[in-house]
Design an enzyme around this catalytic site. Sequence first.
Site, mmCIF file in Angstrom:
data_model
loop_
_atom_site.group_PDB
_atom_site.id
_atom_site.type_symbol
_atom_site.label_atom_id
_atom_site.label_comp_id
_atom_site.label_asym_id
_atom_site.label_seq_id
_atom_site.Cartn_x
_atom_site.Cartn_y
_atom_site.Cartn_z
ATOM 1 N N GLN A 108 18.241 -7.934 -153.025
ATOM 2 C CA GLN A 108 19.534 -7.465 -152.522
ATOM 3 C C GLN A 108 19.967 -8.352 -151.378
ATOM 4 O OE1 GLN A 108 21.691 -5.097 -153.637
ATOM 5 N NE2 GLN A 108 23.026 -5.902 -152.064
ATOM 6 N N TYR A 136 13.475 -5.925 -146.416
ATOM 7 C CA TYR A 136 13.317 -4.691 -147.200
ATOM 8 C C TYR A 136 12.864 -5.003 -148.632
ATOM 9 C CZ TYR A 136 14.549 -0.062 -149.048
ATOM 10 O OH TYR A 136 14.514 1.186 -149.644
#
Length: 240
Positions: A141, A147
């Site tokens: 992403q 993350y």
Amino acid sequence: MARVAIVTGGTRGIGEAISIALRDNGLTVAANYAGNEARAKEFTERTGIAAFKWDVADYDACQAGCAAVVDALGPVDVLVNNAGITRDGTIMKLTYQAWKEVIDTNLGGCFNMAKGVFPGMRDRKWGRIVNIGSINGQAGQYGQVNYAAAKSGIHGFTKALAQEGAKAGVTVNAIAPGYIDTDMVAAVPADVLEKIVAKIPVGRLGQAMEIARAVVFLCSEDGGFVTGSTLSINGGQHMY
């Protein structure tokens, strides 16, 4: 005697749904939280589920926390590593601190907690560990190198630990949620969220209880032949 489960990040969002679902299926649940005292107090008063405070990024705190749960509730048979944070930013702007905090909490927390409960599970020849990954650990992403790396690491951690636990009756699996209707997703700007939903084939956000029901299965006797797997629950957004 009811089996005992620890759910990290277990008083809010997906973690809260998991805690309640496990309780409703007969387990004694300890819901871990990191800092929101008021929310944890309200959660316990509403659900009857005991809340225990420690930071999953802190190895020593995890060992002490697991010991406190054992003293209060009994040996831990089920661990759900759900606790996670975001510190988003492109790599040009991402600080080392933001990188380290996410890696230490989201991925390091899985190691820290497993060290606290895996030996006992192995000795008793029964255990269930479920690690909550993410669609963004599978597909990546923009603006989430920390993350995505942590969540991708969880999937590898799961497969490796599953091999260590299999012969001892300890299963280790992961769930990779897509976009779920939680406070974290609610914070996304409306125009951005609309674009996200448009990319989900089923046409909606997921619900926390849809993740929780899968956790219940993986933690049950019926889930005993499932280990080393990652279950994607994302409405068809990423077919992996």
